[in-house]
Write a protein that holds these residues in place. Sequence first.
Motif, PDB file in Angstrom:
ATOM      1  N   GLN A  22      -0.092   9.346   2.834  1.00  0.00           N
ATOM      2  CA  GLN A  22       0.941   8.712   2.011  1.00  0.00           C
ATOM      3  C   GLN A  22       2.160   8.340   2.851  1.00  0.00           C
ATOM      4  OE1 GLN A  22       1.199  11.565  -1.379  1.00  0.00           O
ATOM      5  NE2 GLN A  22       0.816   9.722  -2.574  1.00  0.00           N
ATOM      6  N   GLU A  26       1.773   3.407   2.530  1.00  0.00           N
ATOM      7  CA  GLU A  26       2.241   3.419   1.142  1.00  0.00           C
ATOM      8  C   GLU A  26       1.184   2.935   0.164  1.00  0.00           C
ATOM      9  OE1 GLU A  26       5.855   1.357   0.368  1.00  0.00           O
ATOM     10  OE2 GLU A  26       6.966   2.493   1.875  1.00  0.00           O
ATOM     11  N   HIS A  27       0.334   1.997   0.594  1.00  0.00           N
ATOM     12  CA  HIS A  27      -0.647   1.391  -0.318  1.00  0.00           C
ATOM     13  C   HIS A  27      -1.844   2.301  -0.594  1.00  0.00           C
ATOM     14  CE1 HIS A  27      -2.296   0.563   3.632  1.00  0.00           C
ATOM     15  NE2 HIS A  27      -3.457   0.338   3.062  1.00  0.00           N
ATOM     16  N   ASN A  29      -2.924   5.758  -1.981  1.00  0.00           N
ATOM     17  CA  ASN A  29      -2.436   6.910  -2.727  1.00  0.00           C
ATOM     18  C   ASN A  29      -3.634   7.678  -3.265  1.00  0.00           C
ATOM     19  OD1 ASN A  29      -0.886   8.748  -4.085  1.00  0.00           O
ATOM     20  ND2 ASN A  29      -0.419   7.400  -5.792  1.00  0.00           N
TER      21      ASN A  29
END
Length: 113
Positions: A22, A26-27, A29
């Motif tokens: 994470q 960011e993309h 999850n």
Amino acid sequence: MSEEDPLKALSDMASEAHARIQAAHEHINPVVGVRRGMRDVGIPADAMTVDCLRTRRRIMLILHDEQPGVLLYQFVTLDDEVGNEFREVSLSDVSVQTLFDWMEEYFGGPGLH
């Protein structure tokens, strides 16, 4: 040093790999889950899933009582849920970095940024 519960050890590694993935991506999850349903139907094994809802992909991890020290794993989709073929790796060869790499490569492949 006492022998640690393999499921707890794997869970701890997955949690750390989750936090790292994470922070780095960011993309991605991932959702990590432990499933005890196999034991409920008489299979002496514990399962852990690492799902990426965005890509609809799953990494399935199995610790089977009859194969101590071995991690069975496979890369499937959420639609398939589980496949027929599992790969094997010695649990002692699995690290936080191994799990991070698997998540990064399988969930964050080309075109998924």
